[in-house]
Design a protein around this motif. Structure first.
Motif, mmCIF file in Angstrom:
data_model
loop_
_atom_site.group_PDB
_atom_site.id
_atom_site.type_symbol
_atom_site.label_atom_id
_atom_site.label_comp_id
_atom_site.label_asym_id
_atom_site.label_seq_id
_atom_site.Cartn_x
_atom_site.Cartn_y
_atom_site.Cartn_z
ATOM 1 N N PRO A 39 31.027 16.785 24.563
ATOM 2 C CA PRO A 39 30.410 17.356 26.118
ATOM 3 C C PRO A 39 31.682 19.068 26.515
ATOM 4 O O PRO A 39 30.952 20.167 27.376
ATOM 5 N N LYS A 43 29.054 21.968 27.521
ATOM 6 C CA LYS A 43 29.937 21.961 29.091
ATOM 7 C C LYS A 43 29.414 21.032 29.934
ATOM 8 O O LYS A 43 29.259 21.588 31.512
ATOM 9 N N LEU A 44 29.860 19.701 29.336
ATOM 10 C CA LEU A 44 30.214 18.767 30.582
ATOM 11 C C LEU A 44 31.760 18.263 30.507
ATOM 12 O O LEU A 44 32.573 19.108 29.557
ATOM 13 N N ASP A 45 32.214 17.553 31.097
ATOM 14 C CA ASP A 45 33.293 17.040 31.841
ATOM 15 C C ASP A 45 34.307 15.966 31.059
ATOM 16 O O ASP A 45 33.131 15.419 30.712
ATOM 17 N N SER A 74 29.880 9.649 22.329
ATOM 18 C CA SER A 74 28.943 10.592 22.766
ATOM 19 C C SER A 74 28.587 11.149 20.996
ATOM 20 O O SER A 74 28.607 10.927 19.621
ATOM 21 N N LYS A 86 19.699 21.382 29.740
ATOM 22 C CA LYS A 86 20.494 22.639 30.917
ATOM 23 C C LYS A 86 20.015 23.737 30.980
ATOM 24 O O LYS A 86 19.806 24.139 32.129
ATOM 25 N N PRO A 91 21.857 20.479 34.698
ATOM 26 C CA PRO A 91 22.413 19.807 34.187
ATOM 27 C C PRO A 91 22.183 18.380 34.353
ATOM 28 O O PRO A 91 21.818 17.176 33.592
ATOM 29 N N MET A 95 20.507 14.829 32.664
ATOM 30 C CA MET A 95 21.151 13.424 32.493
ATOM 31 C C MET A 95 19.615 12.855 33.017
ATOM 32 O O MET A 95 19.224 11.907 32.557
ATOM 33 N N ILE A 223 28.073 13.703 37.012
ATOM 34 C CA ILE A 223 26.636 14.286 37.679
ATOM 35 C C ILE A 223 25.950 13.132 38.422
ATOM 36 O O ILE A 223 25.516 12.662 37.501
ATOM 37 N N GLY A 291 27.003 11.915 34.442
ATOM 38 C CA GLY A 291 26.262 12.633 34.251
ATOM 39 C C GLY A 291 27.481 13.272 32.299
ATOM 40 O O GLY A 291 28.125 14.126 32.414
ATOM 41 N N PRO A 293 27.372 12.903 28.152
ATOM 42 C CA PRO A 293 26.253 13.137 26.749
ATOM 43 C C PRO A 293 25.827 11.639 26.434
ATOM 44 O O PRO A 293 26.523 10.400 27.290
#
Length: 433
Positions: A39, A43-45, A74, A86, A91, A95, A223, A291, A293
Motif C-alpha cells: 500500500p 498510495k493506499l492506506d 498484500s 489509479k 482509486p 478497487m 474506500i 480499499g 490491495p
C-alpha cells in the motif's frame, strides 16, 4: 512438547493463551513488512491493508474448513496494475479491478470443483509462469531505484543522502537475510525498514509531526463502493487487472503444495484446491470492498511454520485478529507514513529482485530446457513484451505489458507444438556430419 513426527502443535490443536498470543504476534511480524510495503507503493492506506489482510485470512480459514494454516497479505503482483488503474480512473477503478480479479478466482475455483485441477496445471506450466514472474520483478525495478535515489514529488531531485539511506537499509536487509538464524531470518524486510528508519532519523529526514498529532485510535481511510466512488467496469480495467490472476493463481498453487509438504497433508486434494483458491479470491474481494490491495498467501508465514513446527490454525487466526486491531491504531499508520521513501526503496531493491529471481528458480527447479526452441521462444517473447512495457491500443482500450505478456505466453504455450520433428532433427544431424 514434541510429538513423534516433530510437530509441536498440529493444525487443529488449540494452544494455551500465552503461546497463542506470542506465536500470533510472531506471524504478524513475519508478514508486516511486505504487507505495508505494497500500500505504501500504490498510495493506499496501510491500515486498511492490515485490516483487509486480517479479514481475508479469517475468511480463508473459514472457507477451507480450518484445515489450511495460511496467512494472506498484500500481493506484489498487483503493484504495477493498481498504479496504472489509479492513473486511468482513480482509486475506485483499482478497487473494481481487484474485485474482478477476485471474481476470476471464484470462477476458476468452481470450474476446478466441477472438472478437477489438472487443466489449470496444463494452462499455466512453469515455462509460462516463470518468465511472467520475472517480468513482475524487473518491471518494478525503476520504481525501487527512483525511490532510492530521488526526493519525493514534486521536486524529484537526485539526493546522495537519500541514496545512502537506501543503501544502508538494503545492507541491513541483506545481513538479516543471509546471516541471521531462526525467526529473525524470516523478517529481514521488517528489520531492514527499522534499521533504515533509525538511520533516517539520524540523518534528519523524518518528520514526526503526523505521528505526534494523530490520535491513538482512528478510522482508516477506507474506500467504500457507492460511498466514495461509483463502480464502473471498463474493458481497460479488465485487461489491466484480470490477467494478473494468471500469475497469482500459479503462485497460490505452489504455496499450497509447499505448505502441504510442511504440515504433512495434501491440500490439493483435501480440503481441495477449489476451496483454497476460493478463499484467496474472497480475501481479494473483501479487500476491494474496503480499499485494500489484493491478497495472496504469504511465503514468509509458511517459513515460520516450517521453523517453529507449530501448525495451529488458531495461531494464524490470532495473527489475523491482531492485524485488524493494528489497522485501527492511528499511531501505527502515521508511523508507517513517516517512513522516508529511500527506506522503502532500499528494501524494494532486494524484494523486487527476489521476485524476479523466484521466476528463474521456477525454470531451474522444473528443469526447463531453454535449448528447446519452443521454450526459448515462449520465455523470450514474455520477457521482452513484459519488461519492455508493450501496449496494445485498440479503439479506446489498452492491454499493458505484464498482462499482455501473460496472455501471449498462455497462447503460445497452447499453439506451439510440443513434440520435436524427428525428421528435422535427423536432417540437422546429417548436415552437421
Amino acid at each position: 512438547m514434541l510429538k513423534k513426527d516433530g510437530i509441536v502443535l498440529d493444525v487443529h490443536e488449540k494452544p494455551n493463551i500465552i503461546t497463542w498470543l506470542t506465536l500470533s504476534f510472531q506471524h504478524l511480524f513475519a508478514m508486516f513488512g511486505s504487507t505495508i510495503l505494497v500500500p505504501y507503493l500504490v498510495k493506499l492506506d496501510p491500515g486498511v491493508a492490515l485490516i483487509s489482510s486480517g479479514l481475508g485470512t479469517l475468511a480463508f480459514i473459514l472457507i477451507t474448513k480450518g484445515q489450511v494454516p495460511a496467512y494472506l497479505g498484500s500481493s506484489f503482483a498487483f503493484i504495477a496494475p493498481i498504479i496504472a488503474a489509479k492513473m486511468a480512473g482513480g482509486p475506485g477503478a483499482a478497487m473494481v479491478g481487484s474485485f474482478l480479479a477476485g471474481l476470476v478466482y471464484g470462477i476458476v475455483a468452481l470450474i476446478i470443483k466441477a472438472t478437477g485441477h489438472k487443466w489449470i496445471m496444463n494452462l499455466l506450466p512453469p515455462i509460462v509462469v516463470g518468465p511472467v514472474i520475472i517480468v513482475i520483478g524487473l518491471g518494478l525495478a525503476t520504481t525501487a531505484i527512483d525511490m532510492a535515489m530521488y526526493t519525493p514529488d514534486p521536486h524529484k531531485e537526485y539526493s546522495i543522502l537519500y541514496f545512502s539511506v537506501a543503501l544502508v537499509t538494503l545492507l541491513i536487509t541483506i545481513i538479516s537475510s543471509v546471516f541471521f538464524k531462526g525467526f529473525l531470518n524470516l523478517i529481514p524486510v521488517l528489520l531492514g525498514i527499522i534499521g533504515g528508519y533509525l538511520y533516517s532519523i539520524a540523518a534528519g529526514i523524518v518528520n514526526f509531526a503526523e505521528v505526534i498529532e494523530t490520535e491513538f485510535f482512528r478510522m482508516p481511510d477506507f474506500i467504500i463502493p457507492f460511498a466514495d466512488y461509483t463502480p464502473q467496469i471498463s474493458l481497460d480495467i479488465i485487461l489491466l487487472m484480470v490477467p494478473v490472476a494468471v500469475v497469482t493463481l500459479s503462485e497460490h498453487i505452489g504455496h499450497q503444495i509447499v505448505l502441504g509438504d510442511i504440515v504433512k497433508r495434501d491440500y490439493i486434494e483435501k480440503p481441495g484446491l477449489h476451496r483454497s483458491i476460493m478463499g484467496d479470491g474472497v480475501a481479494t474481494i473483501i479487500a476491494s470492498f474496503i480499499g485494500g490491495p489484493p491478497n495472496t498467501t504469504y511465503g514468509e508465514n509458511i517459513g515460520v511454520l516450517a521453523i517453529t513446527r507449530v501448525y495451529s490454525v488458531f495461531i494464524i487466526g490470532g495473527a489475523a485478529v491482531f492485524a485488524i486491531i493494528f489497522g485501527f491504531i492511528g499511531k501505527i499508520s502515521a508511523l508507517i507514513h513517516s517512513i522516508p521513501t529511500p527506506v522503502m526503496g532500499g528494501v524494494s531493491i532486494l524484494l523486487f529482485g527476489i521476485i524476479a529471481s523466484s521466476g528463474l528458480r521456477i525454470l531451474i527447479d522444473n528443469k526447463i530446457d531453454l535449448g528447446d526452441k519452443r521454450n526459448l521462444v515462449i520465455a523470450s517473447v514474455i520477457l521482452i513484451i513484459g519488461v519492455g512495457g508493450a501496449i496494445i491500443k485498440v479503439e479506446g482500450f489498452e492491454l499493458h505489458g505484464m498482462a499482455l505478456a501473460a496472455i501471449i505466453g498462455v497462447v503460445l504455450n497452447i499453439v506451439l507444438p510440443k513434440e520435436k520433428d524427428e525428421k528435422s532433427d535427423k536432417r540437422q544431424k546429417d548436415t552437421v556430419a
